[in-house]
Enzyme design. Structure first.
Site: not given
Ligand code: FAD
Ligand code: AMP
Length: 474
Positions: A281, A453
């Site tokens: 990613r 256990h």
């Molecule tokens: P994100 O969840 O990516 O959220 C970012 C948000 O910001 C999004 O909603 C986006 O629309 C919004 N955004 C971006 N730019 C703007 C902007 N300029 N203005 C307004 N909004 C904006 N992690 C785990 O810990 N356990 C798991 O089991 C796991 N499984 C996964 C399975 C898959 C298939 C995938 C793809 C990922 C998985 N992950 C898992 C990783 C996890 O999803 C991410 O680490 C996590 O979502 C990161 O969180 P975040 O808040 O940083 O960003």
């Protein structure tokens, strides 16, 4: 111009948790989020809730049930004939779970009086954010003023030129969560966390899965002993894992995909019905206005932050996948909590040494702390304790006796330095390991802790006893 103490950009597990904690601490808070879901509606929850952790686990659980019924139920004396999978029902079950959870976040926003500003957030300065409304709405662009800004814009699937996603036959992780039938032959590029999870889902449902991984080692960041055992078990399950296989090109004719790759023997080609590109990613700063504002990014596109998630701009913080560190939901959330507390004048602390990792294959892989290879490289003297689930009564009773627990403890102080689990429910068992390390516990502490256990957790207890050569059941 409306003014808030904190404006959070992004409502994934980093942003929405930060917003809730800010609001709990009495800070006036808004969260800008522009996600549009499959129903063309705005949604909170980010990657994790919409197309990541939650939907993938829903499918892993469904496929696990199916696989169990077909292959293991008979061991328990249960005869089931003619079990079939209704893929559309499985996908709509997943969609319902996602909807309930994302709506739950809107409920939490209302409860905590957080303003959800629907749209794309763009930095104007270190205390102003422009909100560009969603296409559907007829809202005007607005600018809000912020005492502090928390950027939590997350990440997006990495693209690679040899396999461009067409959302039909070649998909990324998001597309792989909504196939409408089980592909007969499925290719996966990347044997990382996401590739293995999604490959497992479709393998359990009957796809022939070929996983192509450019690196010569399987799960190179995982403790070698665990990676080796997991590789063996996953291959036995039918995942055709090809290491040292670098994909160089793909072609599709609307029915199938040909994949060209190079391996030690030369140029290879395979044909599949669907291809999942799961090569990692990329941090997302699209449309954020980073450059215009002078927000510093590193050469890979991550926002540069210090140990306290401070960016180079005064009062602007960044957390989660868009900054250094593991791309994990719980890491994003904990950074969100720590920064909210810092902004509110509290200590706010994040322990990067005790972030648990989980890979949701079956059995699951989970770990916290250092691997044996890291300890060797750092010249740290250690002792190990190992215990197989095979010798655990509960695991045997469950018919889930594959795998083991491994504990690494400092040779002098006995402090636990790493715990690695390959086994049933490792994702849950790892919590005990995290608590032990968070409290700077020793293997002796774990060994002296009474475990119920019969439980799977007894394997951890026995591995802790094993550090001192005194396991009971081995
Ligand atoms: P994100 O969840 O990516 O959220 C970012 C948000 O910001 C999004 O909603 C986006 O629309 C919004 N955004 C971006 N730019 C703007 C902007 N300029 N203005 C307004 N909004 C904006 N992690 C785990 O810990 N356990 C798991 O089991 C796991 N499984 C996964 C399975 C898959 C298939 C995938 C793809 C990922 C998985 N992950 C898992 C990783 C996890 O999803 C991410 O680490 C996590 O979502 C990161 O969180 P975040 O808040 O940083 O960003
Ligand atoms: P992760 O970052 O854990 O999701 O893993 C992604 C995996 O994809 C890494 O192990 C990469 O080595 C692998 N990868 C990246 N590009 C290619 C490629 N062209 N062919 C095969 N594997 C790749």
């Amino acid at each position: 111009m409306k003014k808030y103490d904190v404006v959070v950009i992004g409502a994934g597990p980093g942003g929405y948790v930060a917003a809730i904690r800010c609001a709990q601490l009495g800070l006036s808070t808004a969260c800008v989020e522009g996600w549009i879901n499959d129903e063309e509606k705005p949604a909170l929850g980010g990657t994790c809730l919409n197309v990541g952790c939650i939907p993938s686990k829903a499918l892993l659980d469904s496929s696990h049930h199916f696989h169990h019924i077909k292959n293991e139920a008979s061991d328990h004396g249960i005869t089931v004939s003619g079990a079939t999978i209704d893929v559309n029902k499985m996908i709509s079950r997943k969609a319902k779970i996602v909807k309930a959870l994302t709506m739950g976040i809107s409920g939490l926003f209302k409860k905590n009086k957080i303003d959800w500003l629907k749209g794309q957030g763009k930095l104007i300065s270190n205390n102003q954010v422009e909100v560009i409304p969603l296409h559907e709405s007829h809202d005007e662009k607005i600018i809000v003023e912020a005492g502090n800004i928390i950027i939590a814009t997350g990440s997006v699937p990495t693209k690679i030129p040899p396999a461009s996603v067409d959302d039909k036959l070649i998909v990324d992780s998001t597309g792989a969560l909504k196939f409408n039938e089980v592909p007969r032959r499925l290719g996966v590029i990347g044997a990382g966390v996401i590739g293995l999870e999604l490959g497992s889902v479709w393998n359990r449902l009957g796809s022939e899965v070929i996983v192509l991984e450019a690196l010569p080692d399987f799960l190179s960041a995982v403790d070698k002993q665990v990676a080796k055992e997991a590789e063996k078990v996953l291959r036995k399950q039918g995942l055709d894992i090809r290491l040292g296989a670098k994909v160089t090109g793909t072609g599709s004719n609307n029915r199938e995909v040909t994949i060209n790759y190079d391996d030690a023997e030369g140029k290879q080609q395979i044909t599949v019905d669907k291809l999942i590109v799961a090569v990692g990613r990329t941090p997302n700063t699209n449309g954020l206005g980073a450059e215009e504002c002078g927000l510093e990014l590193d050469e890979r596109g991550f926002i540069v932050v210090d140990d306290h998630c401070k960016t180079n701009l005064e009062n602007v913080y960044a957390i989660g996948d868009v900054v250094r560190g593991p791309m994990l939901a719980h890491k994003a959330s904990e950074e969100g909590v720590a920064i909210a507390e810092k902004i509110a004048g509290k200590p706010g602390h994040m322990n990067y040494e005790t972030i648990p990792w989980v890979i949701y294959t079956w059995p699951e892989i989970a770990w916290v702390g250092k691997t044996e290879e890291q300890l060797k490289a750092e010249g740290i003297e250690y002792r190990t304790g190992n215990f197989p689930f095979m010798a655990t009564g509960r695991a045997k009773a469950m018919g889930e006796a594959t795998g083991f627990v491994k504990i690494l403890a400092d040779a002098i102080t006995d402090r636990v330095l790493g715990i690695h689990i390959f086994g049933p429910n490792a994702s849950e068992l790892i919590a005990e390991a995290v608590v032990t390390m968070e409290f700077d516990g020793s293997s002796e502490d774990l060994a002296r802790t009474i475990h119920a256990h019969p439980t799977l957790s007894e394997a951890l207890h026995e591995a802790a006893l094993g550090v001192d050569g005194r396991t009971i059941h081995m």
